[in-house]
Design a protein around this motif. Structure first.
Motif, PDB file in Angstrom:
ATOM      1  N   UNK A   1       0.831  -1.207   0.000  1.00 14.46           N
ATOM      2  CA  UNK A   1       0.000   0.000   0.000  1.00 14.46           C
ATOM      3  C   UNK A   1       0.863   1.254   0.000  1.00 14.46           C
ATOM      4  N   UNK A   2       1.957   1.223   0.776  1.00 15.15           N
ATOM      5  CA  UNK A   2       2.878   2.356   0.822  1.00 15.15           C
ATOM      6  C   UNK A   2       3.458   2.643  -0.557  1.00 15.15           C
ATOM      7  N   UNK A   3       3.889   1.613  -1.233  1.00 14.74           N
ATOM      8  CA  UNK A   3       4.507   1.779  -2.543  1.00 14.74           C
ATOM      9  C   UNK A   3       3.465   2.050  -3.625  1.00 14.74           C
ATOM     10  N   UNK A   4       2.319   1.401  -3.504  1.00 12.96           N
ATOM     11  CA  UNK A   4       1.302   1.498  -4.554  1.00 12.96           C
ATOM     12  C   UNK A   4       0.692   2.888  -4.648  1.00 12.96           C
ATOM     13  N   UNK A   5       0.522   3.573  -3.506  1.00 11.64           N
ATOM     14  CA  UNK A   5      -0.071   4.904  -3.575  1.00 11.64           C
ATOM     15  C   UNK A   5       0.846   5.853  -4.343  1.00 11.64           C
ATOM     16  N   UNK A   6       2.141   5.657  -4.244  1.00  8.58           N
ATOM     17  CA  UNK A   6       3.073   6.483  -5.007  1.00  8.58           C
ATOM     18  C   UNK A   6       2.973   6.185  -6.500  1.00  8.58           C
ATOM     19  N   UNK A   7       2.840   4.916  -6.827  1.00 11.35           N
ATOM     20  CA  UNK A   7       2.681   4.525  -8.234  1.00 11.35           C
ATOM     21  C   UNK A   7       1.342   4.985  -8.787  1.00 11.35           C
ATOM     22  N   UNK A   8       0.320   5.010  -7.926  1.00  9.60           N
ATOM     23  CA  UNK A   8      -1.005   5.448  -8.359  1.00  9.60           C
ATOM     24  C   UNK A   8      -0.971   6.908  -8.809  1.00  9.60           C
ATOM     25  N   UNK A   9      -0.218   7.752  -8.098  1.00 13.07           N
ATOM     26  CA  UNK A   9      -0.078   9.145  -8.521  1.00 13.07           C
ATOM     27  C   UNK A   9       0.562   9.226  -9.908  1.00 13.07           C
ATOM     28  N   UNK A  10       1.555   8.393 -10.150  1.00  8.10           N
ATOM     29  CA  UNK A  10       2.217   8.400 -11.456  1.00  8.10           C
ATOM     30  C   UNK A  10       1.259   8.010 -12.573  1.00  8.10           C
ATOM     31  N   UNK A  11       0.484   6.955 -12.353  1.00  5.55           N
ATOM     32  CA  UNK A  11      -0.480   6.528 -13.368  1.00  5.55           C
ATOM     33  C   UNK A  11      -1.554   7.593 -13.572  1.00  5.55           C
ATOM     34  N   UNK A  12      -1.990   8.232 -12.490  1.00  2.65           N
ATOM     35  CA  UNK A  12      -3.005   9.273 -12.593  1.00  2.65           C
ATOM     36  C   UNK A  12      -2.527  10.415 -13.490  1.00  2.65           C
ATOM     37  N   UNK A  13      -1.289  10.826 -13.292  1.00  2.00           N
ATOM     38  CA  UNK A  13      -0.754  11.917 -14.098  1.00  2.00           C
ATOM     39  C   UNK A  13      -0.490  11.474 -15.536  1.00  2.00           C
ATOM     40  N   UNK A  14      -0.039  10.252 -15.723  1.00  2.00           N
ATOM     41  CA  UNK A  14       0.250   9.748 -17.068  1.00  2.00           C
ATOM     42  C   UNK A  14      -1.000   9.727 -17.928  1.00  2.00           C
ATOM     43  N   UNK A  15      -2.123   9.301 -17.323  1.00  2.00           N
ATOM     44  CA  UNK A  15      -3.369   9.169 -18.085  1.00  2.00           C
ATOM     45  C   UNK A  15      -4.371  10.288 -17.784  1.00  2.00           C
TER      46      UNK A  15
ATOM     47  N   UNK B   1     -12.691   8.660 -25.763  1.00  2.00           N
ATOM     48  CA  UNK B   1     -11.273   8.680 -25.381  1.00  2.00           C
ATOM     49  C   UNK B   1     -11.029   7.782 -24.160  1.00  2.00           C
ATOM     50  N   UNK B   2     -11.974   7.807 -23.225  1.00  2.00           N
ATOM     51  CA  UNK B   2     -11.833   6.996 -22.013  1.00  2.00           C
ATOM     52  C   UNK B   2     -11.811   5.508 -22.356  1.00  2.00           C
ATOM     53  N   UNK B   3     -12.706   5.086 -23.248  1.00  2.00           N
ATOM     54  CA  UNK B   3     -12.744   3.675 -23.643  1.00  2.00           C
ATOM     55  C   UNK B   3     -11.430   3.260 -24.300  1.00  2.00           C
ATOM     56  N   UNK B   4     -10.894   4.105 -25.164  1.00  4.34           N
ATOM     57  CA  UNK B   4      -9.598   3.802 -25.802  1.00  4.34           C
ATOM     58  C   UNK B   4      -8.478   3.792 -24.764  1.00  4.34           C
ATOM     59  N   UNK B   5      -8.544   4.739 -23.828  1.00  2.96           N
ATOM     60  CA  UNK B   5      -7.524   4.813 -22.779  1.00  2.96           C
ATOM     61  C   UNK B   5      -7.504   3.559 -21.924  1.00  2.96           C
ATOM     62  N   UNK B   6      -8.675   3.041 -21.597  1.00  3.81           N
ATOM     63  CA  UNK B   6      -8.735   1.869 -20.728  1.00  3.81           C
ATOM     64  C   UNK B   6      -8.203   0.619 -21.410  1.00  3.81           C
ATOM     65  N   UNK B   7      -8.299   0.563 -22.738  1.00  2.23           N
ATOM     66  CA  UNK B   7      -7.667  -0.545 -23.465  1.00  2.23           C
ATOM     67  C   UNK B   7      -6.150  -0.457 -23.304  1.00  2.23           C
ATOM     68  N   UNK B   8      -5.625   0.748 -23.411  1.00  2.38           N
ATOM     69  CA  UNK B   8      -4.185   0.942 -23.235  1.00  2.38           C
ATOM     70  C   UNK B   8      -3.778   0.644 -21.785  1.00  2.38           C
TER      71      UNK B   8
END
Length: 622
Positions: free
Chosen positions: A139-153, A208-215
């Motif tokens: 959980x400690x590590x994943x929340x940091x990765x979640x921010x990265x994915x949020x910004x990426x997409x 765009x969201x549907x295409x994004x979720x495939x990626x």
């Protein structure tokens, strides 16, 4: 890096701080509360933290920060997501600029909630990515990765821990402060074409969201926390290990259930396990690799068959001859939380016919059952006095007492028996109005706490005034948010940042809404409280009584009450009518446990023989 012994919620908060979070908003609710509280204690100097008035507002505050390029997080429990769903569903179509993590703590069991909701369904419904940690470290590590994915997409993302991840403790490796990410928001840039939601914009963004979720599904198939492993390898192994002697059967799991599976299968050989850390969008390519060569798969997850349904869908889509077992096939229970023992039993049943040589790690010996301890109002709780005053005042009259969410829900227990309905926060007001329309001869009461009044009851009062209802609102003002750990609220004059602010006056709010009768009384002054209820309930229209007395957990208790043995006739009225846990019977007399009693005096006011007095034995007041 260094190690700290942390609760899962503390680990999540420190992970967000390490990721450079700029703003955290939320509303208290078990099992999520400690995330924001820890963030307030351990935050960096430029991080803003607030308890918002409710989850909807908290979601909007976090969204505004993310619009400005900040990293933001909003915290709540699963039922709080219902309150926040309106802005969330539109926010998905708008997107964000800075990373935004929506932390929703699910409560399988349920242990302290109205419902057993599974936020993974909400991720699917809202088309948002979802991260599902299996331990405090992850959980400690994943929340940091979640921010990265949020910004990426450029999208909000869910972080969905469950109770045992939230409240379990572990030694967690965390970053030193000089390793923290420093995130500087770029500021809000005016762009109505992006930030102002209109039907045409939503239609375009939906595609765009549907295409994004495939990626995202493809991206998540290589995400290091989604993996195919064998329990005999190290838990951190990220490579796909060869399938061994039990290759025709496998297990798919995620969240805390993965931890239970790992403990159960330790040293058993090469049983393939699919660990799902991102249930939505589902890592389809990884799942295909896992299913290849298997005949049967057992799914172990909390709460609902999310992984199970995804695997069934994949098998149908690619015509794979794999049988998927789990909740839908009744090989796993379909309600309540999983445990180490239940997972052990489920796996044992799954392998017992075809792989008799398998040896599972022994389940610990069964412990004796704990004694049943039903939840009750604390000794000295002013809510007990409030309920008793209303009950005494309305004795013999046709009434309905509509309850709400908080400590005072415990007013349903005998002998008080003062909660006839309880649905969700703020609902008691609407229910009282509905009953009153159908049964005009019923005296309708709605009980709500001070924190809940601000969170979700004000609109109900406005509705009652506007539609000319006939009801009595009882506000139980104990000056805190007691049920979730005594957090401040708008009526306390304090903020989570430690600031002192003007108290929002409940009486002034009610009069501003249009109530003409608003009475304030101390419920521990029993006679005055009963008379107040009798008088107020007789008036027409919408009227309110504020029972104001602080929670016993936030004040210093007075001298304990005690019983004068020569005056006690063992009528048991105090026990029979109040149900205070400090009152017991010893021999042929009532006894008061001094370690529990707070000296509220309610039992003494009720005693007809004057046998219960304040102070210690031997004091002058005997």
């Amino acid at each position: 890096m260094h190690k700290e012994f942390l609760m899962g919620n503390e680990a999540i908060a420190l992970g967000a701080i390490a990721a450079g979070v700029n703003l955290i908003s939320g509303y208290p609710g078990t099992p999520s509360t400690e995330v924001l509280e820890t963030a307030a204690k351990r935050k960096q100097k430029d991080t803003y933290v607030e308890w918002s008035v409710n989850e909807k507002t908290a979601m909007e505050v976090a969204a505004g920060a993310a619009y400005s390029g900040a990293r933001s997080m909003v915290t709540m429990k699963q039922v709080g997501l219902n309150v926040a769903s309106d802005p969330l569903m539109s926010l998905e179509y708008i997107g964000v600029k800075g990373g935004m993590v929506v932390l929703v703590a699910d409560d399988p069991g349920p242990i302290s909630s109205q419902t057993e909701q599974d936020t993974r369904h909400f991720a699917y419904f809202s088309k948002l990515p979802c991260f599902d940690p299996s331990s405090a470290q992850e959980a400690y590590e994943m929340v940091q990765e979640a921010f990265d994915y949020s910004e990426k997409y450029e999208t909000p993302v869910f972080l969905r821990p469950t109770t045992r991840v939230c409240h379990g403790y572990a030694s967690v490796t965390v970053k030193d402060t000089d390793e923290y990410t420093l995130h500087k928001p770029g500021g809000f840039l005016k762009d109505p074409a992006r930030w102002v939601i209109f039907p045409r914009l939503s239609f375009q963004n939906h595609k765009k969201i549907e295409d994004r979720n495939i990626k995202l599904s493809e991206d998540f198939s290589s995400y290091k926390r989604n993996k195919i492993i064998c329990p005999s390898t190290a838990p951190e192994a990220s490579d796909i290990t060869p399938k061994g002697s039990f290759a025709r059967k496998g297990i798919a799991t995620g969240g805390i259930s993965f931890t239970y599976v790992s403990e159960t299968l330790k040293n058993t050989g090469s049983i393939p396990v699919l660990k799902i850390a991102t249930p939505h969008p589902f890592p389809e390519n990884l799942a295909l690799q896992f299913l290849e060569g298997l005949d049967e798969v057992l799914c172990l997850e909390e709460l609902d068959p999310v992984i199970e349904k995804e695997l069934i869908c994949i098998c149908g889509k690619y015509h794979l001859p794999v049988k998927i077992y789990g909740k839908l096939t009744h090989h796993v229970k379909n309600a309540g939380e999983n445990t180490r023992d239940s997972v052990y039993q489920d796996i044992g049943n799954f392998f017992k016919d075809t792989c008799k040589e398998i040896t599972l790690k022994a389940s610990p010996d069964s412990l004796p059952e704990l004694p049943i301890r039903p939840p009750v109002l604390c000794a000295g709780c002013p809510h007990r006095a409030s309920f008793y005053a209303v009950k005494a005042a309305m004795k013999g009259k046709k009434t309905i007492f509509c309850g709400d969410i908080g400590c005072y829900t415990l007013g349903n227990a005998m002998p008080l028996d003062m909660v006839d309905t309880c649905l969700c926060m703020g609902a008691g007001l609407g229910i009282a109005q509905g009953v009153g329309r159908i049964e005009p001869d019923t005296r309708c009461f709605a009980f709500v706490g001070d924190s809940t009044f601000f969170a979700s009851a004000i609109t109900g009062v406005i509705n009652a005034v506007y539609n000319q209802a006939d009801m009595t609102l009882i506000i139980l003002d104990n000056s805190t948010t007691a049920m979730t750990g005594h957090q401040p609220h708008p009526g306390t004059g304090q903020t989570m940042m430690g600031g002192i602010t003007d108290k929002v006056d409940i009486e002034a709010v009610l009069r501003g809404i249009g109530l003409r009768t608003v009475e304030t009384v101390d419920p521990l002054e029993l006679e005055a409280a009963v008379n107040c209820v009798k008088k107020t309930a007789e008036e027409p229209g919408v009227k309110a009584i504020i029972f104001r007395s602080p929670c016993i957990a936030v004040i210093k208790p007075d001298k304990a009450m005690h019983v004068l043995p020569d005056k006690c006739i063992l009528c048991k009225k105090c026990i029979r009518e109040l149900g205070c846990p400090a009152l017991t019977i010893t021999g042929e007399k009532v006894n008061i446990e001094p370690s529990l009693c707070t000296g509220c005096t309610l039992c003494g006011q009720l005693c007809q023989t004057g046998a219960i007095v304040n102070g210690k034995v031997g004091d002058d007041n005997e």
